[in-house]
Design a protein around this motif. Structure first.
Motif, PDB file in Angstrom:
ATOM      1  N   TYR A  62      44.533  26.597  34.628  1.00 27.89           N
ATOM      2  CA  TYR A  62      44.138  27.974  34.942  1.00 27.89           C
ATOM      3  C   TYR A  62      43.325  28.004  36.224  1.00 27.89           C
ATOM      4  O   TYR A  62      42.637  27.046  36.557  1.00 27.89           O
ATOM      5  CB  TYR A  62      43.305  28.560  33.797  1.00 27.89           C
ATOM      6  N   ASP A  65      39.465  32.147  38.440  1.00 26.65           N
ATOM      7  CA  ASP A  65      39.285  33.567  38.097  1.00 26.65           C
ATOM      8  C   ASP A  65      40.292  34.058  37.050  1.00 26.65           C
ATOM      9  O   ASP A  65      40.526  35.249  36.913  1.00 26.65           O
ATOM     10  CB  ASP A  65      39.356  34.427  39.350  1.00 26.65           C
ATOM     11  N   THR A  67      42.046  35.184  33.567  1.00 22.04           N
ATOM     12  CA  THR A  67      41.660  35.936  32.371  1.00 22.04           C
ATOM     13  C   THR A  67      42.657  35.567  31.282  1.00 22.04           C
ATOM     14  O   THR A  67      43.861  35.698  31.465  1.00 22.04           O
ATOM     15  CB  THR A  67      41.683  37.456  32.626  1.00 22.04           C
ATOM     16  N   TYR A  68      42.128  35.120  30.143  1.00 22.45           N
ATOM     17  CA  TYR A  68      42.960  34.697  29.020  1.00 22.45           C
ATOM     18  C   TYR A  68      42.759  35.686  27.880  1.00 22.45           C
ATOM     19  O   TYR A  68      41.620  35.978  27.496  1.00 22.45           O
ATOM     20  CB  TYR A  68      42.561  33.290  28.584  1.00 22.45           C
ATOM     21  N   HIS A  69      43.855  36.202  27.360  1.00 23.23           N
ATOM     22  CA  HIS A  69      43.801  37.167  26.262  1.00 23.23           C
ATOM     23  C   HIS A  69      44.352  36.526  24.995  1.00 23.23           C
ATOM     24  O   HIS A  69      45.491  36.079  24.968  1.00 23.23           O
ATOM     25  CB  HIS A  69      44.643  38.405  26.598  1.00 23.23           C
ATOM     26  N   PRO A  75      38.688  39.301  26.038  1.00 21.21           N
ATOM     27  CA  PRO A  75      39.245  38.433  27.083  1.00 21.21           C
ATOM     28  C   PRO A  75      38.238  37.357  27.500  1.00 21.21           C
ATOM     29  O   PRO A  75      37.045  37.599  27.561  1.00 21.21           O
ATOM     30  CB  PRO A  75      39.516  39.391  28.253  1.00 21.21           C
ATOM     31  N   VAL A  77      37.111  35.324  30.589  1.00 18.23           N
ATOM     32  CA  VAL A  77      37.230  35.477  32.038  1.00 18.23           C
ATOM     33  C   VAL A  77      36.661  34.247  32.729  1.00 18.23           C
ATOM     34  O   VAL A  77      35.499  33.880  32.511  1.00 18.23           O
ATOM     35  CB  VAL A  77      36.503  36.760  32.518  1.00 18.23           C
ATOM     36  N   VAL A  82      37.860  30.150  29.548  1.00 19.88           N
ATOM     37  CA  VAL A  82      39.154  29.736  28.991  1.00 19.88           C
ATOM     38  C   VAL A  82      39.008  28.371  28.335  1.00 19.88           C
ATOM     39  O   VAL A  82      39.518  28.136  27.233  1.00 19.88           O
ATOM     40  CB  VAL A  82      40.242  29.729  30.089  1.00 19.88           C
TER      41      VAL A  82
END
Length: 135
Positions: A62, A65, A67-69, A75, A77, A82
């Motif tokens: 990743y 910056d 963003t993992y949902h 989330p 960020v 993450v």
């Protein structure tokens, strides 16, 4: 905690990993074979990291910056956030004496000079005692 709650943001990752600067008129289009190989290598890195429950290796895929949902969670960020999500997820798998099998099935891949997109799906299953699926 169900491993299926966590989604692999495949499209976002692939777009981020395969993007290049738009070519100038004098620049040849990107080598689609090389781009496809780079995308496939990203999938392989995900599969291997999930199998090892290696949260650091997943987080390294990743951007700073990102963003993992994940379903049912706010989330995450940034790469560090993450990383914490995956550390918690993988710790839960280890506590349950499980590893994870992650498989991708790409139905269609589209490549453009500054964008790559895959359409497909993935399967994520826990593995306990050599057997895939819920115990």
């Amino acid at each position: 905690m169900s491993p299926l709650r966590f989604l692999v943001p495949t499209a976002a990752l692939l777009v981020a990993s395969a993007c290049t600067a738009p070519p100038s008129p004098a620049t040849a289009p990107p080598d689609t074979t090389a781009v496809s190989q780079a995308i496939d290598a990203t999938y392989a890195a995900f599969r291997a990291a999930y199998a090892r429950l290696d949260d650091s290796a997943v987080a390294a895929l990743y951007t700073d910056d990102a963003t993992y949902h994940a379903a049912g969670s706010p989330p995450a960020v940034g790469r560090d956030a993450v990383h914490r999500v995956f550390r918690g997820f993988f710790d839960a798998m280890r506590a349950d004496s499980a590893t994870l099998a992650l498989h991708f099935r790409i139905v269609r891949r589209e490549l453009a000079p500054a964008l790559a997109a895959d359409v497909g799906y993935y399967q994520l299953a826990p593995v306990r005692g050599g057997t895939r699926g819920p115990a």
